[in-house]
Design an enzyme around this catalytic site. Structure first.
Site, PDB file in Angstrom:
ATOM      1  N   GLU A 216     -11.554 -17.845 -54.150  1.00 30.50           N
ATOM      2  CA  GLU A 216     -11.694 -18.565 -52.888  1.00 30.50           C
ATOM      3  C   GLU A 216     -12.287 -19.919 -53.261  1.00 30.50           C
ATOM      4  O   GLU A 216     -13.492 -20.083 -53.392  1.00 30.50           O
ATOM      5  CB  GLU A 216     -12.616 -17.858 -51.901  1.00 30.50           C
ATOM      6  CG  GLU A 216     -12.590 -18.544 -50.534  1.00 30.50           C
ATOM      7  CD  GLU A 216     -13.904 -18.500 -49.767  1.00 30.50           C
ATOM      8  OE1 GLU A 216     -13.895 -18.918 -48.611  1.00 30.50           O
ATOM      9  OE2 GLU A 216     -14.936 -18.102 -50.318  1.00 30.50           O
TER      10      GLU A 216
ATOM     11  N   ASP B 197     -15.333 -14.527 -53.978  1.00 31.60           N
ATOM     12  CA  ASP B 197     -15.909 -15.257 -52.851  1.00 31.60           C
ATOM     13  C   ASP B 197     -16.550 -16.568 -53.335  1.00 31.60           C
ATOM     14  O   ASP B 197     -17.258 -16.583 -54.348  1.00 31.60           O
ATOM     15  CB  ASP B 197     -16.978 -14.363 -52.206  1.00 31.60           C
ATOM     16  CG  ASP B 197     -17.436 -14.873 -50.859  1.00 31.60           C
ATOM     17  OD1 ASP B 197     -16.572 -15.128 -50.014  1.00 31.60           O
ATOM     18  OD2 ASP B 197     -18.662 -15.012 -50.661  1.00 31.60           O
TER      19      ASP B 197
HETATM   20  C1  GLC Z   1     -16.735 -16.815 -47.942  1.00 32.77           C
HETATM   21  C2  GLC Z   1     -16.203 -15.704 -47.089  1.00 32.77           C
HETATM   22  C3  GLC Z   1     -16.875 -15.776 -45.747  1.00 32.77           C
HETATM   23  C4  GLC Z   1     -18.360 -15.576 -45.953  1.00 32.77           C
HETATM   24  C5  GLC Z   1     -18.897 -16.578 -46.951  1.00 32.77           C
HETATM   25  C6  GLC Z   1     -20.259 -16.188 -47.425  1.00 32.77           C
HETATM   26  O1  GLC Z   1     -16.401 -18.065 -47.467  1.00 32.77           O
HETATM   27  O2  GLC Z   1     -14.809 -15.791 -47.000  1.00 32.77           O
HETATM   28  O3  GLC Z   1     -16.363 -14.841 -44.845  1.00 32.77           O
HETATM   29  O4  GLC Z   1     -19.035 -15.704 -44.734  1.00 32.77           O
HETATM   30  O5  GLC Z   1     -18.110 -16.660 -48.096  1.00 32.77           O
HETATM   31  O6  GLC Z   1     -20.172 -15.055 -48.244  1.00 32.77           O
END
Ligand code: GLC
Length: 531
Positions: A266, A202
């Protein structure tokens, strides 16, 4: 497919939002047992790996992304035993399981944070980012949260502010503290030892923040829209060089396992140039999500530019990862295709004929659209806060397995945690229809498996008439996609045969000369080898 790494280098993976995939215990919330019950669907589709959004215990202020315990399973979703059973059942079908790792922040209910806020002297205090008030008593700097408002909350009891780049219930961890890095090594090992194939990480680009907590500079004219909304460039709270040290550390750890565990970042950056560094020299993340592709308008020039830039900039041996929908983005059949079935088919053909790793989001395979979620049912804190902006609930609603009561997601009569959307596009109705979106998805995955050119062949974009995106893959494959609403012809001459058309009546058609395409139509052509 054989080989330890081909599943992620060439294969199709599938993102499951566990609360919305399948509910085995009938409480209206999807669970791990439900996923096990539906693994045959994924095996039939040809999927090689799944990524599960967080399954760890969470008060759900941000639906699992506020982790209260990194080494357990949330009781709503099941147990550690269920997770082990899922990993084993998936392995039996040749499917690897990736979990979601959330290293930027914890829940405020995590024991580390509870301890940290109990006293300035607590040994866990320095697990988080604390700072004294600014001279005027306000927040220590000007950083704003991704979810709006200041990125700092004042803690009355201890008289300091703590940092949170998301909700105030998601305090940021302090990655300058070696004890945090050590604790995460243990978390990685805990799951790797259980046979988990790796992690989606994440906000992987974000976890280290400026040590001196300097103010971010203001946006400049021409900066992308999300930055304009925030009013500042995230120079000091995102993409710091030290983030790469953490990734390299995790890569070394992942590489001690057999087979090596896989790290998928991500890496939420607006520009491909900013995504590429996360691969390092092949010593950092294995895969970095190509968000610029997902956010690209569905228009041939823009898509071609992102694809070409990705192909040109990735270091040799590194693998691009393509995805068009996820739990944070509006589903592509809505965002790119406005619900239109023919266009949705073309988009799936694009996604499944690019080089590298593809991630489908649950429901992509049936062309599932966003759901209108009424205001009183909104659960995503972003949607609740920014209504009438719908937030992220529309893309998180339950999977429609059939159109009867409970939709095959839960028991008849049970109200699911988020409302069902349209049940018209569902798995059962499409499964036995050779002309369905689902059959097209499965056949494209099968063709990818069958044709080495489609999996690993070089990508070469071709000049094409307006509306058309066309490329060669390897020696023998031509992909031509008409995204426009006028008929178009790709001048040739081409000699070969259509292996799959988005209009299935063209399958096996001989091509000899220019290639004609109807509006919203695509074909994969295998070219004749010169005699
Ligand atoms: C990332 C996740 C998202 C979440 C954020 C905070 O972007 O994909 O869903 O709200 O992180 O953890």
């Amino acid at each position: 497919m054989s080989g330890d790494d081909r599943w992620w280098r060439e294969g199709v993976c599938y993102q499951i939002y566990p609360r919305s995939f399948a509910d085995a215990d009938g409480d209206g919330v999807g669970d791990l047992r439900g996923i096990i019950d539906r693994l045959d669907h994924l095996a039939w589709l040809g999927v090689r790996g799944v990524w599960l959004n967080p399954v760890t215990p969470s008060p759900n202020a941000d639906w699992g992304y506020d982790v209260a315990d990194y080494c357990d399973v949330d009781p709503t979703l099941g147990s550690l035993a269920d997770l082990d059973a899922l990993v084993a059942a998936a392995a039996g079908r040749g499917i690897r399981v990736l979990l979601d790792l959330v290293p930027n922040h914890t829940s405020d209910a995590h024991p580390w944070f509870r301890a940290a806020r109990s006293s300035r002297d607590d040994p866990h205090r320095d697990f988080y980012v604390w700072a004294d008030p600014a001279p005027d008593g306000g927040p220590p700097n000007n950083w704003v949260s991704t979810f709006g408002g200041p990125a700092w909350t004042f803690d009355e009891a201890t008289g300091q502010w703590y940092l949170h780049n998301f909700l105030d219930r998601q305090p940021d961890l302090n990655w300058w503290n070696p004890a945090v890095a050590d604790a995460f090594d243990e978390i990685l090992r805990f799951w790797f030892d259980r046979g988990v194939a790796g992690f989606r990480i994440d906000v992987a680009h974000m976890i280290v923040k400026d040590r001196h907590l300097r103010d971010n500079p203001p946006v400049l004219a021409g900066d992308p829209f999300p930055l304009q909304v925030r009013g500042q460039r995230p120079v000091f709270n995102e993409r710091l060089p030290e983030v790469h040290d953490v990734h390299r550390r995790w890569r070394r750890l992942a590489d001690t396992y057999t087979p090596p565990r896989v790290l998928v970042g991500e890496t939420f950056c607006e520009d491909v140039r900013d995504v590429v560094p996360f691969y390092g020299r092949g010593d950092e993340l294995h895969l970095a999500f190509n968000i610029p592709f997902a956010l690209c308008p569905f228009e041939p020039g823009a898509l071609r530019a992102v694809i070409d830039e990705t192909e040109a900039r990735l270091p040799p041996g590194c693998v691009p990862v393509w995805t068009a929908s996820n739990h944070d983005l509006s589903r592509f059949p809505t965002r790119w295709c406005d619900g239109d079935e023919a266009t949705t088919r073309v988009a799936l053909m694009l996604l499944l004929t690019l080089r590298g790793c593809v991630f489908l989001y649950y429901g992509d395979e049936i062309g599932l659209c966003d759901t209108d979620v009424p205001r009183e049912r909104l659960l995503d804190p972003v949607g609740v806060r920014f209504h009438p902006y719908a937030g992220r609930d529309p893309q998180r609603t339950p999977m429609p397995w059939h159109d009867g009561p409970g939709a095959g997601f839960t028991r008849a009569g049970v109200e699911p945690w988020l409302p069902f959307g349209s049940l018209e596009r569902n798995v059962a109705v499409q499964r036995h229809d050779p002309d369905s979106i689902l059959s097209l998805t499965r056949d494209l995955i099968g063709l990818r498996d069958a044709l080495g050119d489609l999996r690993t062949g070089l990508h070469r974009s071709l000049e094409a008439p307006p509306g058309v995106l066309a490329y060669r893959r390897g020696e023998d494959v031509l992909v031509a996609l008409n995204l426009g609403d006028e008929p178009a012809t790709l001048p040739g001459p081409w000699h070969g045969s259509v292996r799959i058309g988005t209009r299935r009546s063209r399958d096996e058609e001989r091509v000899a000369g220019p290639l004609a395409l109807e509006p919203a139509e695509g074909v994969v052509v295998v070219l004749d080898r010169p005699a």
